[in-house]
Design a protein around this motif. Structure first.
Motif, PDB file in Angstrom:
ATOM      1  N   ALA A  44       0.830  -1.204   0.000  1.00  0.00           N
ATOM      2  CA  ALA A  44       0.000   0.000   0.000  1.00  0.00           C
ATOM      3  C   ALA A  44       0.866   1.256   0.000  1.00  0.00           C
ATOM      4  CB  ALA A  44      -0.927  -0.007   1.218  1.00  0.00           C
ATOM      5  N   LEU A  45       1.938   1.225   0.781  1.00  0.00           N
ATOM      6  CA  LEU A  45       2.845   2.379   0.828  1.00  0.00           C
ATOM      7  C   LEU A  45       3.460   2.646  -0.546  1.00  0.00           C
ATOM      8  CD1 LEU A  45       4.414   4.492   2.516  1.00  0.00           C
ATOM      9  CD2 LEU A  45       6.120   2.709   2.950  1.00  0.00           C
ATOM     10  N   MET A  46       3.943   1.584  -1.197  1.00  0.00           N
ATOM     11  CA  MET A  46       4.600   1.757  -2.497  1.00  0.00           C
ATOM     12  C   MET A  46       3.620   2.181  -3.580  1.00  0.00           C
ATOM     13  SD  MET A  46       7.238  -1.476  -2.387  1.00  0.00           S
ATOM     14  CE  MET A  46       7.777  -1.214  -4.098  1.00  0.00           C
ATOM     15  N   THR A  47       2.416   1.603  -3.586  1.00  0.00           N
ATOM     16  CA  THR A  47       1.440   1.998  -4.608  1.00  0.00           C
ATOM     17  C   THR A  47       0.959   3.426  -4.379  1.00  0.00           C
ATOM     18  OG1 THR A  47      -0.316   0.943  -3.296  1.00  0.00           O
ATOM     19  CG2 THR A  47       0.627  -0.335  -5.109  1.00  0.00           C
ATOM     20  N   GLY A  48       0.864   3.831  -3.110  1.00  0.00           N
ATOM     21  CA  GLY A  48       0.476   5.207  -2.816  1.00  0.00           C
ATOM     22  C   GLY A  48       1.491   6.201  -3.341  1.00  0.00           C
ATOM     23  N   VAL A  49       2.767   5.902  -3.133  1.00  0.00           N
ATOM     24  CA  VAL A  49       3.829   6.773  -3.634  1.00  0.00           C
ATOM     25  C   VAL A  49       3.869   6.726  -5.161  1.00  0.00           C
ATOM     26  CG1 VAL A  49       6.329   7.095  -3.722  1.00  0.00           C
ATOM     27  CG2 VAL A  49       5.216   6.612  -1.538  1.00  0.00           C
ATOM     28  N   ALA A  50       3.701   5.526  -5.737  1.00  0.00           N
ATOM     29  CA  ALA A  50       3.725   5.394  -7.196  1.00  0.00           C
ATOM     30  C   ALA A  50       2.584   6.160  -7.839  1.00  0.00           C
ATOM     31  CB  ALA A  50       3.645   3.912  -7.579  1.00  0.00           C
ATOM     32  N   GLY A  51       1.452   6.253  -7.133  1.00  0.00           N
ATOM     33  CA  GLY A  51       0.317   7.014  -7.670  1.00  0.00           C
ATOM     34  C   GLY A  51       0.622   8.484  -7.830  1.00  0.00           C
ATOM     35  N   GLY A  52       1.607   8.963  -7.107  1.00  0.00           N
ATOM     36  CA  GLY A  52       1.999  10.371  -7.222  1.00  0.00           C
ATOM     37  C   GLY A  52       2.940  10.646  -8.381  1.00  0.00           C
ATOM     38  N   ALA A  53       3.135   9.649  -9.257  1.00  0.00           N
ATOM     39  CA  ALA A  53       3.971   9.803 -10.460  1.00  0.00           C
ATOM     40  C   ALA A  53       5.398  10.199 -10.101  1.00  0.00           C
ATOM     41  CB  ALA A  53       3.353  10.810 -11.418  1.00  0.00           C
ATOM     42  N   VAL A  54       5.993   9.455  -9.165  1.00  0.00           N
ATOM     43  CA  VAL A  54       7.375   9.726  -8.779  1.00  0.00           C
ATOM     44  C   VAL A  54       8.305   8.791  -9.552  1.00  0.00           C
ATOM     45  CG1 VAL A  54       6.682  10.496  -6.481  1.00  0.00           C
ATOM     46  CG2 VAL A  54       7.273   8.101  -6.857  1.00  0.00           C
ATOM     47  N   SER A  55       9.584   8.959  -9.355  1.00  0.00           N
ATOM     48  CA  SER A  55      10.555   8.146 -10.078  1.00  0.00           C
ATOM     49  C   SER A  55      10.633   6.736  -9.506  1.00  0.00           C
ATOM     50  CB  SER A  55      11.938   8.800 -10.003  1.00  0.00           C
ATOM     51  OG  SER A  55      12.417   8.768  -8.655  1.00  0.00           O
ATOM     52  N   GLN A  56      11.196   5.826 -10.300  1.00  0.00           N
ATOM     53  CA  GLN A  56      11.393   4.442  -9.874  1.00  0.00           C
ATOM     54  C   GLN A  56      12.287   4.387  -8.636  1.00  0.00           C
ATOM     55  OE1 GLN A  56      13.040   1.886 -12.916  1.00  0.00           O
ATOM     56  NE2 GLN A  56      13.899   0.483 -11.403  1.00  0.00           N
ATOM     57  N   GLN A  57      13.318   5.214  -8.600  1.00  0.00           N
ATOM     58  CA  GLN A  57      14.240   5.245  -7.473  1.00  0.00           C
ATOM     59  C   GLN A  57      13.513   5.624  -6.178  1.00  0.00           C
ATOM     60  OE1 GLN A  57      17.310   8.225  -7.709  1.00  0.00           O
ATOM     61  NE2 GLN A  57      18.651   7.175  -6.255  1.00  0.00           N
ATOM     62  N   THR A  58      12.594   6.562  -6.285  1.00  0.00           N
ATOM     63  CA  THR A  58      11.829   6.997  -5.110  1.00  0.00           C
ATOM     64  C   THR A  58      10.952   5.857  -4.592  1.00  0.00           C
ATOM     65  OG1 THR A  58      11.783   9.273  -5.920  1.00  0.00           O
ATOM     66  CG2 THR A  58      10.148   8.661  -4.249  1.00  0.00           C
TER      67      THR A  58
END
Length: 244
Positions: A44-58
């Protein structure tokens, strides 16, 4: 075959057929639920951050940070919880030990009354209590079991609980990060592997709950998938709001 031999065979067969599951779950329950917790929270944490259109490294750093933070938090919480529980139990055992030393006859009478309340004849209850009270340590063990519902010789270890929680959570939390560490550049392999892991954890839980492995696995998959989808949506909304 004699009557005695026949009776022995029937008794052995009954014992083999009349077995029960470990209702406490033993080590399996906390291990599986710890791994499941790591899986759901880090996915959930990773998908939430990924939803913000951040970089792969982030996303990778977020997953690794979530793994470390969650595992240490679980270990610290479990250690404190079990240590506090053990200290409370040991304090109560000391109270019972002191009572047995100062008022042995009163404690023996209390034990006899307990057996009487469970249907044992008064004379037999008193005799059983007298014989069991001859050994102070045995008397303590019996009083602890009957009055406190604990086994003095089987108290949980805070260190074992902490290490187990740390390992189980870290293992579960590692699954969503693993595809990225192996070279994946998109989110879907991490989600797919995490959902497979959730289904597997749910299926293993069926060993404890006696539910269908398919039902248990699908239930956990749906719940974990819903958590990931919701946080992804929230991450997208927050990303748009912050970006604007």
């Amino acid at each position: 075959m004699s009557i005695i031999e026949t009776d022995a065979v029937l008794h052995e067969a009954h014992r083999d057929n009349h077995s029960h599951r470990d209702v406490n779950g033993g080590w399996l329950r906390p291990a599986v639920f710890g791994a499941m917790d790591g899986l759901v929270s880090n996915l959930a944490l990773m998908t939430g951050v990924a939803g913000g259109a951040v970089s792969q490294q982030t996303i990778v750093i977020t997953g690794l940070a979530g793994l470390a933070a969650g595992a240490f938090s679980m270990a610290a919480g479990e250690y404190t919880s079990v240590a506090s529980q053990r200290e409370l139990v040991e304090a109560e055992l000391e109270v019972e030990r002191r009572e047995l030393r100062k008022h042995p006859k009163d404690e023996e009478r209390e034990l006899a009354e307990l057996y009487e309340s469970r249907g044992v004849e008064p004379g037999l209850a008193r005799e059983v209590a007298r014989q069991l009270s001859r050994d102070p340590e045995q008397a303590l063990e019996i009083h602890a079991r009957e009055e406190l519902g604990i086994d003095p010789g089987d108290l949980p270890s805070p260190l074992v609980a902490a290490v187990s929680s740390f390992g189980a959570f870290a293992l579960g939390a590692l699954l969503p990060v693993l595809p990225y560490l192996l070279g994946a550049s998109a989110l879907w392999p991490a989600v797919l592997l995490a959902l497979v892991g959730l289904f597997a954890c749910g299926a293993v839980v069926a060993r404890v709950t006696a539910r269908s492995w398919l039902y248990s696995g699908l239930r956990q998959l749906v719940l974990g998938g819903a958590a990931a989808a919701i946080t992804y949506g929230l991450g997208t909304l927050f990303g748009v709001a912050v970006g604007s």
